[in-house]
Design an enzyme around this catalytic site. Sequence first.
Site, PDB file in Angstrom:
ATOM      1  N   TYR A 298      -3.509  -2.502  -9.996  1.00  0.00           N
ATOM      2  CA  TYR A 298      -3.491  -2.396  -8.705  1.00  0.00           C
ATOM      3  C   TYR A 298      -2.422  -3.553  -8.037  1.00  0.00           C
ATOM      4  CZ  TYR A 298      -4.761  -2.113  -3.886  1.00  0.00           C
ATOM      5  OH  TYR A 298      -5.037  -2.047  -2.555  1.00  0.00           O
TER       6      TYR A 298
ATOM      7  N   VAL B 209       1.370  -3.825   3.777  1.00  0.00           N
ATOM      8  CA  VAL B 209       1.047  -5.224   4.487  1.00  0.00           C
ATOM      9  C   VAL B 209       2.230  -5.893   4.293  1.00  0.00           C
ATOM     10  CG1 VAL B 209      -1.292  -5.243   4.812  1.00  0.00           C
ATOM     11  CG2 VAL B 209      -0.171  -6.220   2.711  1.00  0.00           C
TER      12      VAL B 209
ATOM     13  N   SER C  47       0.758  -1.395  -0.109  1.00  0.00           N
ATOM     14  CA  SER C  47       0.014   0.040  -0.028  1.00  0.00           C
ATOM     15  C   SER C  47       0.852   1.289  -0.233  1.00  0.00           C
ATOM     16  CB  SER C  47      -1.010   0.061   1.235  1.00  0.00           C
ATOM     17  OG  SER C  47      -2.050  -0.744   0.840  1.00  0.00           O
TER      18      SER C  47
HETATM   19  N1  GLU Z   1      -2.355  -5.601  -1.887  1.00  0.00           N
HETATM   20  C1  GLU Z   1      -3.002  -5.272  -0.552  1.00  0.00           C
HETATM   21  C2  GLU Z   1      -4.321  -5.381  -0.732  1.00  0.00           C
HETATM   22  O1  GLU Z   1      -4.752  -4.387  -1.509  1.00  0.00           O
HETATM   23  C3  GLU Z   1      -2.494  -3.713  -0.091  1.00  0.00           C
HETATM   24  C4  GLU Z   1      -3.040  -3.692   1.282  1.00  0.00           C
HETATM   25  C5  GLU Z   1      -1.978  -2.879   2.326  1.00  0.00           C
HETATM   26  O2  GLU Z   1      -0.698  -2.874   2.132  1.00  0.00           O
HETATM   27  O3  GLU Z   1      -2.514  -2.438   3.209  1.00  0.00           O
HETATM   28  O4  GLU Z   1      -5.046  -5.927  -0.110  1.00  0.00           O
END
Ligand code: GLU
Length: 324
Positions: free
Chosen positions: A198, A268, A73
């Site tokens: 994304y 995350v 993120s």
């Molecule tokens: N790729 C993760 C998702 O969309 C990113 C979430 C994050 O890093 O908070 O769930």
Amino acid sequence: MTEESERQARFRWFRDGCENLHARYADLSQGAPADYIPELARVDPDLFAIAAMTVDGERLGVGDATHLFTVQSISKLLLYGLALEVHGRDAVLEKVGVAPTGESFNAIELDDRQTRAPNPMVNAGAIAVSDMVTGAGPDERLERVRAMFARYLGRHPEIDEGVWKSERVTGNRNRAIAYLMLSHGIISARVEETLDLYFAQCSLLLSVEDLAVIGATLANGGRHPLTAEQVVAHDVVRDMLTVALTCGMYDYAGEWAYTVGIPAKSGVGGGILGMVPGGGGVAVFSPRLDGHGHSVRGVRVFEALSRRYGMHLFDPDRPSTRPG
Ligand code: GLU
């Protein structure tokens, strides 16, 4: 002492602090790596690194500072800057607001009137921002994103194909958010292509040292401390840092602003990037996460650094807030 040697002495003091905190928290084993994206759970949970770069280009890295991990993120912050630059603030604000939600990062939630995603730091807003990446097809759009990262890093970051694939297979919550936004006319019909973009931006591989460079550039009004290139426009930086302060740490943003007090974005993958405007960028990587999805050691390190070095933006004793 000249101004220059005073600056260097202060940075040595800061380096000592980072080394001490790295040693102090190396044994902290609370939390667990994210496992809702199966591939992310395969990371070595003991990895731990701290890096920083000042706006003058001085840098430090402690621990696994060159280890590459998926940015997740933290990419949302840079993509928001790209959208603002390409489309302008008004056009972006039409689709994505700036209100903190108090909800988790992947809440299936729009704004009250269902016309906008709440903010660019939660998944809904980030997917809407990814939809705004221009280009003829998936390859061109992804290339545009990697090229934007390259302006900060001096190289095109690689993608962790395993994590990308894993997100694609398991990302049904993000799919739900995206189709909800399609039904409200917030994003365009190329939904699967945008979701894939994304997932790809989340899977870009960076180190904490890379994050510190990005942070130092943003802390420096968008001008790269080493190349002096204006990587992202001045007024755009202000908007990026504002949403990072109010929304970057999701439902922990209020506590973070209270205790740490600088704009930041977590991912995350275990990274947290913080920016001290006019000072520099600080980044921590440690994959064990707390219930909010933030690196446990990362939050601890930032709290300690902010306290010790007066980094909090509203600290009356913060050196650079003194006029003259
Ligand atoms: N790729 C993760 C998702 O969309 C990113 C979430 C994050 O890093 O908070 O769930």
